[in-house]
Structures are given as C-alpha cells and as structure tokens.
Design an enzyme around this catalytic site. Structure first.
Site, PDB file in Angstrom:
ATOM      1  N   GLY A  77       7.890  -6.725   6.918  1.00 28.45           N
ATOM      2  CA  GLY A  77       9.228  -6.282   6.604  1.00 28.45           C
ATOM      3  C   GLY A  77      10.370  -7.551   6.544  1.00 28.45           C
ATOM      4  O   GLY A  77      10.056  -8.591   6.516  1.00 28.45           O
ATOM      5  N   ASN A  78      11.574  -6.990   6.666  1.00 28.09           N
ATOM      6  CA  ASN A  78      12.524  -7.870   6.683  1.00 28.09           C
ATOM      7  C   ASN A  78      13.832  -7.197   7.693  1.00 28.09           C
ATOM      8  O   ASN A  78      13.725  -6.360   8.085  1.00 28.09           O
ATOM      9  CB  ASN A  78      13.240  -8.314   5.212  1.00 28.09           C
ATOM     10  CG  ASN A  78      13.529  -6.893   4.418  1.00 28.09           C
ATOM     11  OD1 ASN A  78      14.507  -6.432   5.018  1.00 28.09           O
ATOM     12  ND2 ASN A  78      12.716  -6.533   3.657  1.00 28.09           N
ATOM     13  N   TRP A  79      14.957  -8.156   7.775  1.00 30.22           N
ATOM     14  CA  TRP A  79      15.902  -7.834   8.636  1.00 30.22           C
ATOM     15  C   TRP A  79      16.943  -7.230   8.224  1.00 30.22           C
ATOM     16  O   TRP A  79      18.176  -7.124   8.860  1.00 30.22           O
ATOM     17  CB  TRP A  79      16.455  -9.375   9.272  1.00 30.22           C
ATOM     18  CG  TRP A  79      15.465 -10.393   9.925  1.00 30.22           C
ATOM     19  CD1 TRP A  79      15.064 -11.419   9.439  1.00 30.22           C
ATOM     20  CD2 TRP A  79      14.957  -9.992  11.384  1.00 30.22           C
ATOM     21  NE1 TRP A  79      14.102 -11.959  10.280  1.00 30.22           N
ATOM     22  CE2 TRP A  79      13.898 -11.000  11.467  1.00 30.22           C
ATOM     23  CE3 TRP A  79      14.898  -9.031  12.068  1.00 30.22           C
ATOM     24  CZ2 TRP A  79      13.324 -11.354  12.751  1.00 30.22           C
ATOM     25  CZ3 TRP A  79      14.267  -9.012  13.288  1.00 30.22           C
ATOM     26  CH2 TRP A  79      13.408 -10.070  13.481  1.00 30.22           C
TER      27      TRP A  79
END
Length: 401
Positions: free
Chosen positions: A208-210
């Site tokens: 995923g990512n932030w």
C-alpha cells in the site's frame, strides 16, 4: 443576490450581536427567508423578541422548550436551512463548534447542519490572537466551514485592534459570494478517485501507500458546495467518508476495482479527478494462504507486475470530459509532472512534493503547482487542503465554462 434561500442566522454572546439585527434585515430585503437561533448569552445583548418581530418565527434559545407538534426544533431548523451563518461568533462558540461540543441551541443546531455554515468571528483582539483561537479556526476551515475574518478597528473596550466584526453589508456580500459559488457547477457531474489502493500479497498482507484521502475529500466537498453532483470512488483512507445529498460514495480496495468503477461512471461525468494514490504494481501471484515465517529464510522475493494505468486510459478515452490527475513526487517534481501531463493525455496535473512532512500525504496542508497544456505552471502557496480544494474546483469550473 441572485437566488432566494432559506438562511438560518445564529447569534452568540459577543457585544457585536446588535449588528446581527441589521444582517437579518438586509437578508430579508434581498427576499431570503430568515430564522434565528441564539445562545442564552446573546439574549443578554439583544432580546429574542426583536428577531421574532422581524422574522415572524419563534427564536430558538432553549433546547428543552416544549413544542406543540412534538418536533425536535434544532433538527427541524438544521434540515430547513439552505445556508447558516454564525454572526457574531464568539471565541467560546468557535471553540465549541471546532471541537464538536453541542451544549446550547447554536452549537447543537450547527452540529446537526448538513448544508454550508459561514462563521463571522467577533471578539477582543487579545482573544483573537490567542493560539487556541487560531487553532480552532484552522480546524473549522479543515472541516469545511467558511470563515469571514474580523477587521482591525475600534473595539468595545475603547481601543483599536483586530477582532472587530465586519459591517453587515460586508457580511451579506460575503454570503452572496458563497451562494453564487453554489451555482457554478450546477448540472455538472464530478467523478473523484481518492485514497490509496492496495495490492494483496496473501489473505493478511498487502502492498500500500501513505495516502490519507484528505486532499481528494476536500476536493469533493468543494465540488459539492459549488452545486455539482459528485461521485467518489474511495480506496483505503484514514478519514470518515459519509454520503450526502448529491454525493455518492463507492468503496474499492484494489487498482483494478477502482478502474472498473471509474469506467462505469466515466461516460456520465463532466470531470474526472484522479486524486487517488493508485498502486502501480501488484504481486504476479496472490498466495491463497498466509505466508508463514521461515526461521531459515532471510529473503522473501515478490514478483510484481504493472497494474492498469487508470489516468492514461481515461485521458486517451475522454470525449467531452475534463481529466485531472495528480503527480505525487519526491524529486524532480515539475519535470516528472510535465511528463505525466503529456503521456497520460490529461487536461491538468496537480503536482506536489510528498517528501515533505508538513505537506502531502497525511498532512492537513499542501503545496501544489498546476500544469496545463500550452500554459505556464501555476505555483500556489502552501495552504490547507480545504483551501486548495476550493481553489482547484474554481479553476476547473472556469475551464468547463
């Protein structure tokens, strides 16, 4: 004013409360229907009978006042209003609204109001300059409240300073501008992708990512306030999303799911805004059972394959639509964003540096540069995501027209 509206005026316990009488009269002269809510402190400065005589409606002061038909007055008024304005807004009421406290008629009704709320602070200059007051105002802006800042002038205490409430004609002009902005996207359908998509590795893990979804949600709220029909395709977010009138929310997890939903709604939209942080790669094979940790294993190799390039597909498929993308970069921000503008077939790219901790992912502020074909870049100063969302939608509205 261009339109007749139902306006709820909230009066709190600031010495400037007497000016609210003139605001009510000016709104009525513009053929708006007005009702009034007051705090008990405000009634020490202006009698409720004054507003009752002007509006021909009872003034809500006491939440526990019995009603003949069993209605819940603050909910009835919150649902009734097209627009609400807190004028004057004392430091106390500002603090309560900013923190979701509902312990009187004004704060309870505002908390229940789903339509735009304008706030006009008025207080002593020392109260205005307190860090706590400014923090509360910043929170209100992040929540989408519209603030008309006070002016420098003579205060009730006998000296000049910041905190003086603007004159009624300025307040009514401010309301006129807000209400006029509600029309600029009326009849338009805005499709917004926000949050981050994920790429499953096994049943319990993902790549995923932030992304928090804050920027996309601010854009969605801005589009709503300008009268648009809005469809949000939301990936993983850190914020609460709630459907409203003219706002539909569709939840997705993966890039493929987001693409399918965007493709479903793309033909009916006038604008696509890809504010989502889309996972560009996914594991070639998703393991069906949890990958167990092997004490003898020092490396876990994942083979990744590209996901569908949603912005590029929509950018080259568009017909009448305006396609807006985001370029979240950590280096060579403008060069990478310019390349993205060309390669993706977008009409606009919003570039921002996400390597900064005070702007970008998860932050409440952002600093962006707008790139468009054959035009000079527009570098906007650091601002709240709410403010950038408003400014971006006004720019989009101009291009649509």
């Amino acid at each position: 004013m261009k339109m007749m509206a139902k306006i709820l005026v909230h009066v709190s316990g600031s010495i400037a409360a007497f000016k609210a009488v003139t605001v009510v009269r000016m709104l009525q002269r513009a053929h708006h229907e007005v009702r009034v809510v007051m705090t008990k402190s405000a009634t020490k400065l202006v009698g409720p009978a004054t507003f009752t005589a002007l509006t021909h409606y009872p003034v809500l002061v006491d939440l526990w006042e019995p009603t003949l038909n069993g209605d819940i007055p603050h909910i009835e008024l919150a649902d009734w209003a097209d627009y609400s304005i807190v004028v004057p807004a004392s430091a106390d009421v500002i603090a309560k609204i900013a923190n979701g406290i509902a312990d009187d008629a004004v704060t309870t009704t505002v908390l229940a109001t789903p339509t735009p709320v304008m706030i006009v602070p008025a207080m002593n200059t020392h109260m205005w300059n307190q860090p706590s007051t400014q923090r509360n105002l910043d929170q209100l802006r992040r929540d989408g409240r519209l603030i008309l800042s006070p002016v420098h002038g003579q205060l009730a205490e006998g000296y000049a300073g910041d905190g003086r409430m603007p004159e009624p004609k300025v307040i009514v002009h401010f309301m006129d501008q807000v209400m006029s902005s509600q029309e600029i996207l009326k009849g338009k359908h805005v499709l917004i992708a926000l949050g981050g998509t994920v790429a499953p590795i096994d049943p319990v893990r993902y790549i995923g990512n932030w992304s928090s979804g804050k920027m996309g949600w601010s854009i969605a709220q801005a589009a709503l306030t300008m009268g648009a029909e809005v469809t949000v395709i939301a990936g993983r977010t850190d914020i609460h999303l709630e459907a409203q009138k003219r706002l539909m929310i569709q939840r997705v997890r993966t890039t493929q799911e987001m693409y399918e939903q965007i493709e479903k709604h793309f033909g009916q939209c006038d604008v696509l805004i890809m504010a989502a942080a889309v996972a560009d790669f996914k594991p070639a094979n998703v393991v069906q059972q949890k990958i167990k940790k092997d004490p003898h294993q020092t490396v876990l190799n994942l083979q990744l394959t590209p996901t569908v390039d949603i912005l590029k597909k929509m950018g080259h498929r568009k017909n009448h639509q305006l396609v807006v993308g985001f370029a979240a970069e950590t280096q060579d921000v403008l060069a990478n964003a310019q390349q993205k503008l060309v390669n993706k077939g977008a009409d606009m790219i919003v570039a921002n540096d996400v390597s900064q901790t005070t702007t970008g992912f998860n932050a409440d502020n952002n600093k962006v540069t707008i790139l468009r074909p054959q035009q000079k870049p527009l570098a906007w100063p650091t601002a709240t995501k709410h403010e950038i969302g408003q400014r971006l939608m006004k720019l989009i509205a101009e291009q649509l027209s």
